[in-house]
Design an enzyme around this catalytic site. Sequence first.
Site, PDB file in Angstrom:
ATOM      1  N   HIS A  32      48.492  41.603  45.620  1.00  0.00           N
ATOM      2  CA  HIS A  32      48.092  42.986  45.311  1.00  0.00           C
ATOM      3  C   HIS A  32      48.378  43.959  46.464  1.00  0.00           C
ATOM      4  CE1 HIS A  32      46.291  42.493  41.361  1.00  0.00           C
ATOM      5  NE2 HIS A  32      45.640  41.432  41.797  1.00  0.00           N
TER       6      HIS A  32
ATOM      7  N   HIS B 180      43.677  30.893  42.243  1.00  0.00           N
ATOM      8  CA  HIS B 180      43.070  32.106  41.649  1.00  0.00           C
ATOM      9  C   HIS B 180      42.679  31.871  40.206  1.00  0.00           C
ATOM     10  CE1 HIS B 180      42.228  36.432  41.793  1.00  0.00           C
ATOM     11  NE2 HIS B 180      42.530  36.410  40.511  1.00  0.00           N
TER      12      HIS B 180
ATOM     13  N   ASP C 184      45.988  32.381  37.769  1.00  0.00           N
ATOM     14  CA  ASP C 184      45.506  33.683  37.289  1.00  0.00           C
ATOM     15  C   ASP C 184      44.913  33.592  35.894  1.00  0.00           C
ATOM     16  OD1 ASP C 184      44.866  36.344  37.593  1.00  0.00           O
ATOM     17  OD2 ASP C 184      46.887  37.108  37.283  1.00  0.00           O
TER      18      ASP C 184
ATOM     19  N   GLU D  82      38.315  39.504  45.548  1.00  0.00           N
ATOM     20  CA  GLU D  82      39.604  40.084  45.164  1.00  0.00           C
ATOM     21  C   GLU D  82      39.538  41.603  45.279  1.00  0.00           C
ATOM     22  OE1 GLU D  82      42.968  39.768  41.628  1.00  0.00           O
ATOM     23  OE2 GLU D  82      40.883  39.233  41.197  1.00  0.00           O
TER      24      GLU D  82
ATOM     25  N   HIS E 225      43.101  45.495  45.659  1.00  0.00           N
ATOM     26  CA  HIS E 225      43.395  45.128  44.278  1.00  0.00           C
ATOM     27  C   HIS E 225      44.376  46.191  43.774  1.00  0.00           C
ATOM     28  CE1 HIS E 225      42.658  44.264  39.910  1.00  0.00           C
ATOM     29  NE2 HIS E 225      42.932  43.074  40.408  1.00  0.00           N
TER      30      HIS E 225
ATOM     31  N   ASP F 194      39.827  33.793  37.246  1.00  0.00           N
ATOM     32  CA  ASP F 194      38.892  34.894  36.999  1.00  0.00           C
ATOM     33  C   ASP F 194      37.829  34.542  35.967  1.00  0.00           C
ATOM     34  OD1 ASP F 194      39.382  37.448  38.485  1.00  0.00           O
ATOM     35  OD2 ASP F 194      41.427  37.090  37.808  1.00  0.00           O
TER      36      ASP F 194
ATOM     37  N   HIS G 119      48.024  34.616  44.122  1.00  0.00           N
ATOM     38  CA  HIS G 119      48.529  34.576  42.748  1.00  0.00           C
ATOM     39  C   HIS G 119      49.671  35.590  42.604  1.00  0.00           C
ATOM     40  CE1 HIS G 119      45.383  37.583  42.854  1.00  0.00           C
ATOM     41  NE2 HIS G 119      45.564  37.974  41.600  1.00  0.00           N
TER      42      HIS G 119
END
Length: 426
Positions: A226, A55, A316, A154, A181, A57, A247
């Site tokens: 999540h 993961h 993450d 995600e 999420h 971003d 993650h």
Amino acid sequence: MLFLNPLQSLWTAWQSQGCTVTSLLVIVLLPWSSSTSVEQKTLDLMRREPLIDGHNDLALQLRINYNNRLSTIDLHNLSKTHTDIERLKAGHVGAQMWSAYVLCSSQDKDAVRLTLEQIDVIKRMCSNYEELELVTSSTAVRETKKIGCLIAIEGGHSIDSSLPALRMFYDLGVRSLALTHTCNTPWAETSSSIHRVYQRDISLTEFGKEVVKEMNRLGMMIDLSHSSVSTARAVLLISRAPVIFSHSSASAVCNNPRNVPDDLLQLLKKNGGIVMVNLYNRFVACGKKANIATVADHFDHIKKIAGSESIGIGGDYDGARGFPEGLEDVSKYPALIQELLQRDWTEHELAGVLRGNFLRVFEQVERVRDELQAEPASEKEISLKEVDNPCRSNLRTLLPSSGSLGRHHPSASLPLPFLLFLLIVF
């Protein structure tokens, strides 16, 4: 002279015991040599087994900081992120799951469009730079000599409760979907209490189960990071393919809702899936300052409960602020592997953590897909009652019933007095 006298006394005492210069040097240099040896062992291992991280971003940061305008930046060196190509290379990252994430506030609005734009920037990023390569299969991940780019969505709000949308995302190269999420979807429950939407008693609805089955049929990895514990448990009981927590960390070490409790770790072991350990301070130290040892404690605990074969890494980076000392960005992964070697993890176990465990899961997801090849695409739809909102069109009200095709004519919906007026005038 004041400095030399104590040293001379020490040397005289050392000689009186029959010790030589060589033996003194061995004792002085042994700790340094041992540390260098472990560091070299770490780097050799990571060259052979480059990391597949679950993961990242960066794509979100590209939208926030640069409005996805890749022409304005050089991805080799970025100052506003935890991630760039040079640091990925320094961290021995062999493949990265890039998150195509859009805010929960876009649910029931333009989440699908925004997700398409994030997929677009990931695909452009991975085609514009020779060090990167878009990959969509376990074989491609295993064989690439570049940094492999996998696309992950995600949040289930990105598919707008539509199985056809899910299938189209797969066709665009998406190979993983997190069911939620920080917001519930109409069909799955989040671990978060941030957004109080789609509240209900059922954590995974009948349509949610259809999403899981269709992901199995497509060969798309189910990501339970999540998701609420009850949603994750429901999925683990029905999925034919192993799942991932892309993650998340261990609840027993840091009791945060985003982490995985021991009972789910045991179910995950039976499922054959993996937890890709998150490095964010809030999830490894419950918001306190953390260091590499803090993170390693999560690895030790998950190994104790579910075995080393159930572990990966999902840093993450660029999705959070505040990472442990010594793990500030993607270049620092070797420090974590070195810590685990020093805790007597074997190279075989760490080869699994770095990439082998993820590849096994991906291959099994593809194997289940192949077994279900004869199954037709699901045509199940979520009930209108479950997704009723002002931004959703009810196409059934626009379709003609039998014998009433005239409803499609514009005049069919006009009031009678206005029709008479038109007849008189024209």
